[in-house]
Design an enzyme around this catalytic site. Structure first.
Site, PDB file in Angstrom:
ATOM      1  N   HIS A 194       0.676  -1.426   0.425  1.00 36.53           N
ATOM      2  CA  HIS A 194      -0.450   0.188  -0.164  1.00 36.53           C
ATOM      3  C   HIS A 194       1.157   1.673   0.176  1.00 36.53           C
ATOM      4  O   HIS A 194       0.684   2.662  -0.240  1.00 36.53           O
ATOM      5  CB  HIS A 194      -0.493   0.368   1.404  1.00 36.53           C
ATOM      6  CG  HIS A 194      -1.552  -0.936   1.126  1.00 36.53           C
ATOM      7  ND1 HIS A 194      -2.759  -1.149   0.385  1.00 36.53           N
ATOM      8  CD2 HIS A 194      -1.959  -2.059   1.935  1.00 36.53           C
ATOM      9  CE1 HIS A 194      -3.574  -1.907  -0.107  1.00 36.53           C
ATOM     10  NE2 HIS A 194      -2.769  -2.973   1.609  1.00 36.53           N
ATOM     11  N   ARG A 301     -15.337   4.093  -5.036  1.00 31.31           N
ATOM     12  CA  ARG A 301     -15.170   3.262  -4.163  1.00 31.31           C
ATOM     13  C   ARG A 301     -16.093   3.956  -3.129  1.00 31.31           C
ATOM     14  O   ARG A 301     -16.162   4.767  -2.479  1.00 31.31           O
ATOM     15  CB  ARG A 301     -13.864   2.866  -3.078  1.00 31.31           C
ATOM     16  CG  ARG A 301     -13.328   2.014  -4.101  1.00 31.31           C
ATOM     17  CD  ARG A 301     -11.419   1.831  -3.346  1.00 31.31           C
ATOM     18  NE  ARG A 301     -10.843   1.070  -4.301  1.00 31.31           N
ATOM     19  CZ  ARG A 301      -9.667   1.313  -4.685  1.00 31.31           C
ATOM     20  NH1 ARG A 301      -9.538   2.445  -4.858  1.00 31.31           N
ATOM     21  NH2 ARG A 301      -9.235   0.364  -5.674  1.00 31.31           N
ATOM     22  N   ARG A 337     -19.573   1.946  -7.008  1.00 27.92           N
ATOM     23  CA  ARG A 337     -19.397   0.245  -6.969  1.00 27.92           C
ATOM     24  C   ARG A 337     -20.075  -0.055  -5.585  1.00 27.92           C
ATOM     25  O   ARG A 337     -19.757   1.127  -4.214  1.00 27.92           O
ATOM     26  CB  ARG A 337     -18.481   0.132  -6.301  1.00 27.92           C
ATOM     27  CG  ARG A 337     -17.467  -1.378  -5.722  1.00 27.92           C
ATOM     28  CD  ARG A 337     -16.615  -2.575  -6.531  1.00 27.92           C
ATOM     29  NE  ARG A 337     -15.708  -1.369  -4.419  1.00 27.92           N
ATOM     30  CZ  ARG A 337     -14.592  -1.437  -4.220  1.00 27.92           C
ATOM     31  NH1 ARG A 337     -13.773  -2.057  -5.256  1.00 27.92           N
ATOM     32  NH2 ARG A 337     -14.115  -0.904  -3.420  1.00 27.92           N
ATOM     33  N   GLU A 437     -12.962 -10.214  -8.880  1.00 22.23           N
ATOM     34  CA  GLU A 437     -11.964 -10.738  -7.803  1.00 22.23           C
ATOM     35  C   GLU A 437     -11.430 -12.321  -7.543  1.00 22.23           C
ATOM     36  O   GLU A 437     -10.531 -11.016  -6.631  1.00 22.23           O
ATOM     37  CB  GLU A 437     -11.664  -9.707  -6.990  1.00 22.23           C
ATOM     38  CG  GLU A 437     -12.733  -8.691  -6.554  1.00 22.23           C
ATOM     39  CD  GLU A 437     -13.326  -7.432  -6.077  1.00 22.23           C
ATOM     40  OE1 GLU A 437     -11.853  -6.967  -5.811  1.00 22.23           O
ATOM     41  OE2 GLU A 437     -14.199  -7.018  -6.199  1.00 22.23           O
ATOM     42  N   ASN A 460      -6.137  -6.585  -7.853  1.00 21.75           N
ATOM     43  CA  ASN A 460      -5.817  -5.981  -6.603  1.00 21.75           C
ATOM     44  C   ASN A 460      -5.955  -7.733  -5.749  1.00 21.75           C
ATOM     45  O   ASN A 460      -5.305  -8.275  -4.918  1.00 21.75           O
ATOM     46  CB  ASN A 460      -5.635  -5.158  -5.914  1.00 21.75           C
ATOM     47  CG  ASN A 460      -5.546  -4.077  -6.412  1.00 21.75           C
ATOM     48  OD1 ASN A 460      -4.558  -3.418  -7.474  1.00 21.75           O
ATOM     49  ND2 ASN A 460      -6.333  -2.675  -6.082  1.00 21.75           N
ATOM     50  N   ASP A 461      -6.823  -7.597  -5.838  1.00 23.58           N
ATOM     51  CA  ASP A 461      -7.741  -8.640  -4.938  1.00 23.58           C
ATOM     52  C   ASP A 461      -7.366  -9.877  -5.919  1.00 23.58           C
ATOM     53  O   ASP A 461      -7.273 -11.441  -5.382  1.00 23.58           O
ATOM     54  CB  ASP A 461      -9.614  -8.751  -5.110  1.00 23.58           C
ATOM     55  CG  ASP A 461      -9.172  -7.881  -3.499  1.00 23.58           C
ATOM     56  OD1 ASP A 461      -8.578  -7.968  -2.497  1.00 23.58           O
ATOM     57  OD2 ASP A 461     -10.484  -6.681  -2.791  1.00 23.58           O
ATOM     58  N   ARG A 471      -1.004  -8.851  -0.442  1.00 18.34           N
ATOM     59  CA  ARG A 471      -0.167  -8.652  -1.742  1.00 18.34           C
ATOM     60  C   ARG A 471       0.378  -7.000  -0.543  1.00 18.34           C
ATOM     61  O   ARG A 471       1.529  -6.832  -0.926  1.00 18.34           O
ATOM     62  CB  ARG A 471      -1.266  -7.617  -1.928  1.00 18.34           C
ATOM     63  CG  ARG A 471      -1.884  -6.442  -1.805  1.00 18.34           C
ATOM     64  CD  ARG A 471      -2.730  -5.499  -2.869  1.00 18.34           C
ATOM     65  NE  ARG A 471      -2.993  -4.126  -1.910  1.00 18.34           N
ATOM     66  CZ  ARG A 471      -4.044  -3.835  -2.191  1.00 18.34           C
ATOM     67  NH1 ARG A 471      -5.335  -4.374  -2.901  1.00 18.34           N
ATOM     68  NH2 ARG A 471      -4.555  -2.987  -1.984  1.00 18.34           N
ATOM     69  N   CYS A 508      -9.649  -2.067 -12.958  1.00 19.28           N
ATOM     70  CA  CYS A 508      -9.686  -1.181 -12.265  1.00 19.28           C
ATOM     71  C   CYS A 508      -8.380  -1.137 -11.265  1.00 19.28           C
ATOM     72  O   CYS A 508      -8.530  -0.796 -10.309  1.00 19.28           O
ATOM     73  CB  CYS A 508     -10.937  -0.409 -11.710  1.00 19.28           C
ATOM     74  SG  CYS A 508     -11.862  -1.666 -10.806  1.00 19.28           S
TER      75      CYS A 508
HETATM   76  C1  PEP Z   1      -9.122  -5.025  -6.804  1.00 12.25           C
HETATM   77  O1  PEP Z   1      -9.416  -5.441  -5.485  1.00 12.25           O
HETATM   78  O2  PEP Z   1      -8.803  -4.254  -8.019  1.00 12.25           O
HETATM   79  C2  PEP Z   1     -10.306  -3.523  -6.814  1.00 12.25           C
HETATM   80  C3  PEP Z   1     -10.219  -2.368  -7.291  1.00 12.25           C
HETATM   81  O3  PEP Z   1     -10.890  -3.189  -5.548  1.00 12.25           O
HETATM   82  P1  PEP Z   1     -10.104  -2.678  -3.919  1.00 12.25           P
HETATM   83  O4  PEP Z   1      -8.808  -2.058  -4.258  1.00 12.25           O
HETATM   84  O5  PEP Z   1     -10.852  -2.133  -4.077  1.00 12.25           O
HETATM   85  O6  PEP Z   1     -10.240  -3.690  -3.266  1.00 12.25           O
HETATM   86 MG    MG Z   2     -11.162  -5.163  -5.135  1.00  7.71          MG
END
Ligand code: PEP
Ligand code: MG
Length: 580
Positions: A194, A301, A337, A437, A460-461, A471, A508
């Site tokens: 992060h 978000r 979302r 995800e 990301n997820d 991660r 995204c």
């Molecule tokens: C993701 O998981 O890639 C995503 C965009 O959602 P968040 O980062 O809010 O979990």
């Molecule tokens: Mg996510």
């Protein structure tokens, strides 16, 4: 003497500055006892430092918004409570007043005493709180040191500082960036953490994995952080400095050139139009997205509305936030979302189920929303009302199977009927999409496409669930890699399923805004990229250099890669051919 240290680039750029080392466990304390006449002064110094630390935490909380805030507020709260702990404060006062300790020595003593108490505990959670004690007391110690070194501060303000630490928490980075921090050198950490993501969005050069940084660099050393090459030069020579100045000139020029792209269309070298969307949460993000010519918002978000509140945000509060977003984008489509709480995103309203053994695999995202239909319906009504002000799409997080989408659609239908009865204006249509995800959703995407109007891949997820690797855990750096073939195959599969069903697919996750992956995603067939607004111009610029048709021909080879190293080598070879 000039020394060169190598590291991994987490955020590109260069910086020249004085080193500021952060070694949380290192207390250089003056152990000489205080004279009776010094006690009052020392107590005042201690309390000024405590106040400064409290103020710092308050400022941090005020500065953080959206995704960042939800991650760090919990720890800010815990630290603020510790700073007000009566026993801790009384102990410190007594040490100075009765024991004649200097403030720094008293802090060290209290830290050692509390650390021993926590370490002796059986409960692993309580044991881990030792870290909080360490961090809180280091914050007070730094505040104390800042009082004594006004001269140093003056210099630092003139030359600027580069932080050298083992790791840095996102909250501290956000805070220091606002106070003129020039860059970060971390001895551990991963480019997917992060903090690394935050450094990129703050445009702050950062290196991770500079193993010897803390043992080689000293406070006040002049250092050149070169995150273009992935190295740190300690005591740079005249030659290094002239390379830095050349980079400064070039990057200023590059900044002007990029700014001129704000109104340019987004096209590849061979003229294929690509849609660039923004991941936007604040009004500042929306303004940047528009100023840089985004084609819409690809991810809004909504969690932050819930995390900022003590209770649940009302329908009207949500409606105003969504309406402002829609109007702020001036007629461009906005993707809202639905609530994605759970796992690491704990809430103040108490919706998140406590005591789950494995919250990342627990009741989060749409699973949680469907468990609280009344709360979810409030959000749905607010979205429906805001959708009368401009084009809106609704995105559902953490979808695993079709029945979740069916249930969400039913709730939308019921909310529409109620609003109609109340004579509230309603939008004609409201596309409903699924975030991809969860691995099952990616593999079985065709079944979801029967119920979704569009898809957004949350890499990301998705990466974390496909690879079973958190991660944020730097011990897994070699596993959590976006070029892992299993992930590439899933992304390609989802994009092509979307194309066959004639439904839009965007991406995204962080890699959508990272120019290192633009060629790869184009090769896999992606036509809609959603990213932090700070990345829009960089990605537009990169796309203009890439040949879509040629890249698409590489897709089969990319998804047949055996390892992430193979995929990386192939990608490097492809970009060389494109430049040649
Ligand atoms: C993701 O998981 O890639 C995503 C965009 O959602 P968040 O980062 O809010 O979990
Ligand atoms: Mg996510």
């Amino acid at each position: 003497m000039r020394q060169l240290l190598s590291g991994t680039t987490a955020s590109r750029g260069m910086a020249l500055g004085r080193a500021r080392l952060v070694q949380p466990n290192r207390y250089q304390v003056d152990t000489r006892p205080l004279g009776e006449d010094e006690v009052d002064n020392e107590l005042a110094r201690l309390h000024r430092a405590l106040d400064a630390a409290r103020q710092e935490l308050r400022e941090l909380r005020g500065k953080l918004h959206g995704a960042l805030a939800r991650e760090v507020n919990e720890f800010i709260d815990a630290h603020s409570l510790l700073l007000d702990d009566a026993e801790l404060l009384r102990g410190l006062d007594d040490m100075v007043r009765i024991g004649h300790y200097r403030a720094g020595a008293a802090l060290k003593k209290q830290r050692d005493r509390l650390a021993a108490v926590f370490e002796a505990m059986d409960d692993p959670y309580l044991r881990s709180r030792k870290e909080d004690i360490d961090q809180v007391i280091s914050r007070v110690v730094s505040a104390l040191q800042r009082q004594t070194s006004a001269e140093e501060r003056k210099l630092a303000a003139r030359v600027g500082e580069i932080l050298v630490a083992d790791t840095i928490a996102p909250a501290d980075m956000a805070h220091l960036a606002g106070h003129g921090l020039l860059g970060v050198i971390a001895s551990s950490g991963s480019p997917y953490s992060h903090s690394a993501i935050l450094a990129r969005s703050l445009d702050l050069p950062m290196l991770v994995g500079t193993r010897d940084a803390l043992s080689t660099i000293h406070d006040d050393d002049l250092i050149l952080l070169d995150a273009e090459r992935g190295e740190t030069v300690v005591h740079p020579t005249a030659q290094d400095l002239s390379r830095y100045r050349a980079w400064q000139r070039e990057s200023a020029q590059e900044g002007r050139r990029l700014a001129s792209l704000a109104n340019a269309p987004t096209r590849t070298r061979d003229g294929v139009g690509i849609r660039l969307l923004a991941n936007a949460e604040s009004t500042a993000d929306v303004a940047t997205a528009r100023a840089r010519g985004a084609d819409g918002v690809g991810l809004y978000r909504t969690e932050f509305l819930f995390l900022r509140h003590k209770g649940l945000p009302s329908e009207d509060e949500q409606f105003i936030a969504y309406r402002d977003l829609v109007m702020g984008m001036g007629g461009m489509p906005v993707t809202i979302r639905t609530l994605d709480l759970g796992a690491d995103k704990a809430d103040a309203a108490g919706l998140v189920l406590r005591g789950e053994d494995n919250p990342a695999l627990g009741v989060r995202g749409v699973r949680l929303s469907l468990r609280y239909p009344a709360v979810f319906t409030t959000q749905i009504r607010a979205i429906l009302r805001a959708a009368c002000y401009g084009p809106v799409r609704v995105l559902v997080p953490m979808v695993t199977q079709p029945d979740e989408l069916i249930a969400v659609r039913t709730l939308f239908k019921l909310a529409r009927q109620d609003l109609k009865r109340e004579n509230v204006d309603l939008p004609e249509k409201l596309p409903l999409g699924a975030m991809i995800e969860v691995p099952a959703a990616a593999i079985n995407v065709r079944a979801l496409l029967e119920h979704a109007d569009f898809l957004a891949i949350g890499t990301n997820d998705l990466a974390q669930y496909v690879l079973a690797a958190d991660r944020g855990n730097d011990a897994l750096e070699n596993i959590y890699n976006p070029l892992q073939p299993a992930l590439l195959r899933l992304i390609a599969h989802v994009i092509s399923a979307g194309r066959r069903a004639d439904k839009p697919v965007s991406l995204c996750g962080e890699i959508g805004g990272d120019v290192k992956f633009t060629a790869l995603l184009l090769a896999l067939g992606l036509c809609e990229f959603s990213m932090h607004p700070s990345q829009l111009l960089h990605v537009r610029d990169r796309l203009a250099m890439l040949d879509h048709a040629e890249l698409r021909r590489y897709a089969p080879r990319l998804i047949r890669a055996r390892t992430h190293e193979d995929a990386e080598a192939l990608l490097a070879a492809i970009s060389e051919t494109m430049q040649g």
